[in-house]
Design a protein around this motif. Structure first.
Motif, PDB file in Angstrom:
ATOM      1  N   GLN A  90     -13.515  25.101  37.134  1.00  0.00           N
ATOM      2  CA  GLN A  90     -13.964  24.429  35.960  1.00  0.00           C
ATOM      3  C   GLN A  90     -14.609  25.371  34.995  1.00  0.00           C
ATOM      4  OE1 GLN A  90     -17.690  21.884  36.438  1.00  0.00           O
ATOM      5  NE2 GLN A  90     -16.169  20.164  36.573  1.00  0.00           N
ATOM      6  N   HIS A  91     -14.415  25.177  33.857  1.00  0.00           N
ATOM      7  CA  HIS A  91     -14.947  25.942  32.642  1.00  0.00           C
ATOM      8  C   HIS A  91     -15.167  25.322  31.548  1.00  0.00           C
ATOM      9  CE1 HIS A  91     -10.333  26.140  32.599  1.00  0.00           C
ATOM     10  NE2 HIS A  91     -10.375  26.239  31.406  1.00  0.00           N
ATOM     11  N   GLU A  92     -15.981  25.785  30.335  1.00  0.00           N
ATOM     12  CA  GLU A  92     -15.928  25.325  29.362  1.00  0.00           C
ATOM     13  C   GLU A  92     -15.089  25.829  28.193  1.00  0.00           C
ATOM     14  OE1 GLU A  92     -20.082  25.263  27.776  1.00  0.00           O
ATOM     15  OE2 GLU A  92     -20.909  24.278  29.436  1.00  0.00           O
ATOM     16  N   PHE A  93     -14.847  24.956  27.467  1.00  0.00           N
ATOM     17  CA  PHE A  93     -13.478  25.288  26.303  1.00  0.00           C
ATOM     18  C   PHE A  93     -13.894  24.574  25.088  1.00  0.00           C
ATOM     19  CE2 PHE A  93      -9.690  26.749  25.166  1.00  0.00           C
ATOM     20  CZ  PHE A  93      -9.229  27.951  25.838  1.00  0.00           C
ATOM     21  N   GLU A  94     -13.460  25.360  24.020  1.00  0.00           N
ATOM     22  CA  GLU A  94     -13.541  24.753  22.601  1.00  0.00           C
ATOM     23  C   GLU A  94     -12.241  24.514  22.188  1.00  0.00           C
ATOM     24  OE1 GLU A  94     -15.701  25.837  18.564  1.00  0.00           O
ATOM     25  OE2 GLU A  94     -15.752  27.148  19.888  1.00  0.00           O
ATOM     26  N   PHE A  95     -11.753  23.407  21.581  1.00  0.00           N
ATOM     27  CA  PHE A  95     -10.734  22.907  20.841  1.00  0.00           C
ATOM     28  C   PHE A  95     -10.874  22.584  19.413  1.00  0.00           C
ATOM     29  CE2 PHE A  95      -9.786  22.034  25.488  1.00  0.00           C
ATOM     30  CZ  PHE A  95      -8.474  22.630  25.680  1.00  0.00           C
TER      31      PHE A  95
END
Length: 820
Positions: A90-95
C-alpha cells in the motif's frame, strides 16, 4: 507453450475476472484499476473513472503512464518492478486528472499471475485522500506557523504534564536555560532544576491542574548565579490532547521591571519620609505634586496647591530683581540654592533654605522643576512631630508598637537586675469587626479613641497603655507584687466596659474585651515570648466567652500549636476535598415517616482519621475558614437536594448556616447559591441557624431571609433555648421551625428541668404556629415523652445514624415501597 499463447491465456483470465466481478466493482466506493503486464488499463470501475474525471471507456486501453507526471512515472516503474516480484503493498500516489488538476490517492496494489505463475498485470484499490492531504498540509502549516510564533515570542513558553515531564519548550526557553528541545522534552523538571526549585514548581503546577483555572503568579528562578523574577500565567489544556493532563506556562522576565519598581518605591519612600519639603512643577511652573513635609511646613495640602504656581507661598519680602536673578541662574546652570522667605497658609512668614533644579528628559528638554526646602525656623518643632509619628499611634495618641517595645525592653532589663516582676496584658476588642462593618470605619475610629481614653483611666501613671494596631491593645504593669495585681486591673477594665455605653449613629453599643495576661519572669523572659504568652492566654479567654481574662499557663502553648496545626489542616482539607456530607433522617413523630434529613459535615483526614464537627467547626469559625467550608457544604447539599428532587423524592434537606456566612458579603453569596442552583421551586431547603445570627446584623439578615422565604425556603432556629430566645425575633423573621437542643433531650426523662424546658419550647412553637423538632433522640422513653408533649418531629440514633446519600435514597425507596 508459446509466449503469444501464454499472453492470450492471461488476457482471457483477466476478462473472466472482469466479467465475474463487474457488478461488485461497480458498487464499490473505492476506485478499482486493473492493468495488463504492459501497463495498459484493462478495467476501471465507475468510481475510479469519476475520480480522475474520465468516462470508463476513455481510460480503458490507455497506458498507466498517461495519468502521471515524470516524477510519478519514475515512481510507478519502481513499483511495477516490485509487483512483478509478487510484492503486495500500500502506498500513496499522485495522479493527473483529465482537467489537469492533481489527485492524491492511497493505493493497495497486488500482482496478477497466470496459471503458470507468469506476471500478467496488476489490480489496485484506490482511495481519494486529496482532502486528507490538504488537511494534513494545513495542519502542518498551522503547526509550523504556531511553532514559529512561539519560538520567536520573547516570553518563555512551555508545556508540562502532571508527572512534571516537559512536553514542549520554545526557543526562548532553550536560550534561557542553554539547552535544546531534544535534550529536555520528556524529561522531568527534577532532572533540570535543583530539588527545592523543582518542588516549588511542582506544587504550583499541581494546584493549577487540580483547580483547572487560569493562575497568574510571580516565580523566582535561579539563572547563572543570578536570581530572576518571572510573571507566569499557567493554564490547563483540554483533556485528550495528551495521554496525561498537561498545563501550559507563559513566563515573562520582569526582573528589570521589579528592580525599577523597587528603585521607584525607594525613591518615593525617601520623598515621602524626608523632613525636607518637596514641590514639583511642570515647565510652566504649575505645581503637580508635593510631599507630606511640604504640608507640615507650609500648612497647604496637595488639593490646595496642585495646579497653582509657587507664588502662592510668596511672602512679599523679595523684590522683582531677586526672582529675576534666581531664574536667570536656573536657566544658565540648571539649579539655584539660597535662603528665601515664604508664607505659610496661616499667614506666618518663615525663612527656609531652598534648592531648585531643572529636570530634563533624554532630549534635554525641561520637563519639570523640583524645589527642595528646609524650614530654618521650624526644624526643632518638625523633629518633635517626627518623633510623635515614630513612637505614638496617630489615631489614639497612645504609644505605638515601637515605643511599647522600647519601654518593655527597658523594663525587662530593670526587672532582671532588681529581681522584680511585671505583667503584660494583651487586650482584644470583641466584635469590633462587626461594629466596623455595620457603622463604618469613621465610627470605628471614634470607638477606638473612646476605648483608648477609658483604658488610660483604668491604670496607674507608671503603667503603659499601647495600641499595636487594629483592635489590639497592650498594657504594661511594672513592679507588681503578685499576679493578683494584674487580675485586679483586668477585672476593673472588664467592669468599666460592662457598664459603659458608646453611642454610634444613635445606637447604644456595649463593648468588652478578652484579656490575656503573662507574668515576668514566671511565664517568659524576653519580649517576644511575653507577648506571645499573653496573646495565647487572650485566645483562651476569648474561647471561654466574651468579657473574660485568662492567665498564661504552660499547657496553652501546646494547645495553641495544635490549634494552628488544625487550622492549616482545615485549609488544606478544603483544597483537597477531604470533607464530605452525611445525612441524618428526620421523622414525623406521629407517623414515624421520614420527612427530611439534616446535612452533617465530616472530615476524612489522611493522618487524623475521621474528624467530627465538634473538633473542626469551632476552629473554622474562629479563623474565618467557615466561609469557604460553609460555601462548600451548602453547594454540596444543594446538589444532593437537586438530585433527590429530580428523582421525585419529596424530602426537605436541612443545612446549618454560620453567623459569618450571613454577614457581608457572604449573605449575598448565600442567596445567589440557592437562586442559581439546579433546584426548582419551592426549594426543598431548610436553613438552620442559631438565635445569635438573628441578633447580629438583623436588618441585612431579614432582607435576605425574606427573599429566600418567597422561594419556599424554610428556616429553623438551631439549639433553641441556649441563646437569646427572643419572641420578637421569632415573629420578625418568620421562622418555620424550632429545634430543641440535644442537651435538653439527653436527660429529659430523668431531669424535671429539662422536661419542663422541652415542654415550654413545644408549647411556644404551637402558639406561634411553628413546628418543633427534637435532636439527639436515642431512647424509646425520650421519644414517647416528646410525643406526649406534642413535639412534631424527631431525629437521632433511635431512628437512624447519619447516612451516605445512596443509603438515604434506598431508605426512601423502601418507605415508598412499604407505603404502596
Amino acid at each position: 507453450m508459446s509466449k503469444a499463447k501464454k499472453q492470450k491465456q492471461g488476457e482471457a483470465t483477466l476478462k473472466k475476472i472482469e466479467k465475474k466481478y463487474r457488478n461488485l466493482l461497480d458498487s464499490l466506493v473505492e476506485g478499482i484499476w486493473v492493468i495488463n503486464k504492459d501497463s495498459h488499463t484493462t478495467l476501471v470501475n465507475p468510481q475510479m473513472s469519476k475520480m480522475l474525471g474520465y468516462q470508463e471507456d476513455e481510460m480503458v486501453g490507455q497506458h498507466l503512464f498517461n495519468f502521471m507526471d515524470e516524477q510519478g512515472i519514475e515512481l510507478c516503474k519502481r513499483n511495477l518492478e516490485r509487483r512483478q516480484q509478487g510484492i503486495k503493498e500500500q502506498h500513496e500516489f499522485e495522479f493527473l486528472r483529465k482537467d489537469g488538476s492533481r489527485i492524491y490517492t492511497l493505493m493497495s496494489t497486488a500482482p496478477v499471475f497466470d496459471e503458470e505463475g507468469n506476471f500478467n498485470g496488476a489490480i489496485a484499490s484506490v482511495k481519494d485522500i486529496s482532502e486528507q492531504k490538504r488537511m494534513e498540509q494545513a495542519v502542518r502549516i498551522s503547526q509550523e506557523t504556531m511553532t514559529a510564533v512561539l519560538d520567536n515570542a520573547p516570553a518563555v513558553i512551555y508545556l508540562v504534564d502532571e508527572e512534571n515531564r516537559l512536553q514542549f519548550v520554545n526557543r526562548t526557553w532553550e536560550q534561557i536555560f542553554n539547552t535544546t528541545k531534544d535534550a529536555v522534552i520528556g524529561k522531568s523538571i527534577y532532572n533540570l532544576f535543583p530539588k527545592e526549585v523543582a518542588d516549588q514548581f511542582s506544587e504550583k503546577n499541581r494546584r493549577v491542574i487540580e483547580k483547572g483555572e487560569l493562575v497568574e503568579e510571580e516565580e523566582i528562578v535561579p539563572l547563572k548565579d543570578e536570581i530572576h523574577t518571572y510573571i507566569t500565567q499557567k493554564f490547563l489544556l483540554p483533556d485528550g490532547l495528551y495521554p496525561n493532563r498537561v498545563l501550559g506556562g507563559i513566563s515573562t522576565d520582569i526582573t528589570h521591571q521589579k528592580k525599577q519598581e523597587s528603585e521607584l518605591r525607594l525613591a518615593a519612600s525617601v520623598i515621602e519620609s524626608t523632613t525636607e519639603g518637596i514641590m514639583v512643577t511642570d515647565p510652566k511652573l504649575r505645581i503637580v505634586s508635593i510631599n507630606p513635609a511640604f504640608t507640615v511646613v507650609t500648612g497647604f495640602t496637595q488639593e490646595e496647591v496642585v495646579g497653582k504656581k509657587p507664588s502662592v507661598l510668596s511672602s512679599g519680602k523679595h523684590d522683582h530683581d531677586f526672582y529675576k536673578q534666581m531664574w536667570q541662574e536656573i536657566k544658565t546652570t540648571g539649579r539655584w540654592s539660597g535662603e528665601i522667605w515664604n508664607r505659610r497658609k496661616n499667614g506666618e512668614v518663615y525663612p527656609e533654605w531652598l534648592n531648585i533644579m531643572a529636570i530634563r528628559n533624554e532630549q534635554n528638554k525641561i520637563t519639570n522643576y523640583a524645589g527642595i526646602f528646609s524650614d530654618l525656623e521650624g526644624q526643632e518643632q518638625f523633629r518633635e512631630r517626627l518623633h510623635d509619628l515614630a513612637y505614638f499611634d496617630a489615631l489614639t495618641g497612645l504609644p505605638n508598637r515601637t515605643l511599647f517595645n522600647d519601654r518593655l525592653s527597658t523594663l525587662l532589663a530593670q526587672a532582671s537586675r532588681e529581681e522584680t516582676q511585671f505583667a503584660v496584658l494583651f487586650l482584644d476588642l470583641n466584635r469590633f469587626k462587626y461594629i466596623n462593618d455595620t457603622f463604618g470605619h469613621t465610627a470605628g475610629d471614634q470607638l477606638l479613641k473612646f476605648v483608648a481614653k477609658q483604658l488610660v483611666n483604668c491604670v496607674r501613671d507608671t503603667d503603659t497603655v499601647a495600641r499595636l494596631g487594629g483592635d489590639e491593645f497592650v498594657i504594661i504593669l511594672p513592679n507588681i507584687h503578685s499576679a493578683d495585681s494584674a487580675a485586679n486591673i483586668a477585672t476593673m477594665i472588664l467592669e468599666v466596659f460592662s457598664t459603659e455605653e458608646f453611642i454610634l449613629d444613635n445606637h447604644e453599643v456595649f463593648i468588652n474585651f478578652s484579656i490575656g495576661i503573662s507574668i515576668f519572669p514566671d511565664n517568659a523572659e524576653d519580649i517576644e515570648s511575653l507577648l506571645a504568652s499573653a496573646d495565647t492566654a487572650m485566645y483562651r479567654a476569648k474561647k471561654s466567652g466574651s468579657a473574660n481574662y485568662s492567665f498564661y499557663t504552660e499547657d496553652m502553648s501546646a494547645q495553641f500549636r495544635e490549634r494552628l496545626l488544625l487550622e492549616t489542616d482545615i485549609r488544606r482539607g478544603i483544597e483537597r476535598n477531604e470533607f464530605f456530607l452525611l445525612y441524618q433522617p428526620q421523622y414525623d413523630i406521629k407517623s414515624k415517616q421520614m420527612i427530611g434529613c439534616e446535612a452533617l459535615a465530616r472530615w476524612d483526614h489522611p493522618q487524623r482519621g475521621m474528624v467530627f464537627p465538634g473538633e473542626f467547626i469551632p476552629v473554622a469559625e474562629e479563623t474565618g475558614l467557615i466561609l469557604p467550608l460553609g460555601e462548600w457544604i451548602l453547594d454540596a447539599a444543594i446538589s444532593q437536594a437537586a438530585k433527590w428532587q429530580q428523582e421525585g423524592k419529596d424530602l426537605i434537606l436541612a443545612v446549618n448556616i454560620s453567623a459569618l456566612q450571613l454577614q457581608h458579603p457572604h449573605i449575598e453569596r448565600l442567596l445567589e447559591s440557592i437562586i442559581s442552583s439546579p433546584l426548582t421551586e419551592p426549594y426543598p431547603i431548610e436553613l438552620e441557624f442559631t438565635e445569635t445570627v438573628l441578633m447580629e446584623n438583623a436588618d441585612k439578615v431579614q432582607g435576605v431571609l425574606e427573599q429566600l422565604g418567597a422561594l419556599g425556603v424554610k428556616f429553623s432556629i438551631d439549639d433553641f433555648g441556649t441563646g437569646y430566645s427572643s419572641l420578637s425575633y421569632l415573629k420578625r423573621f418568620a421562622v418555620d421551625k424550632l429545634k430543641i437542643d440535644r442537651s435538653f433531650v439527653r436527660d429529659i426523662t430523668v431531669d424535671v428541668n429539662d422536661s419542663e424546658i422541652s415542654s415550654t419550647i413545644i408549647a411556644m412553637g404551637r402558639n406561634l404556629n411553628l413546628r418543633v423538632i427534637a435532636e439527639g433522640v436515642e431512647t424509646v422513653e425520650q421519644y414517647e415523652l416528646l410525643k406526649s408533649q406534642g413535639c412534631d418531629e424527631v431525629q437521632g440514633f433511635l431512628f437512624s445514624k447519619p447516612m451516605l446519600p445512596e443509603e438515604i435514597s434506598e431508605l426512601i425507596d423502601d418507605c415508598y415501597s412499604t407505603n404502596t
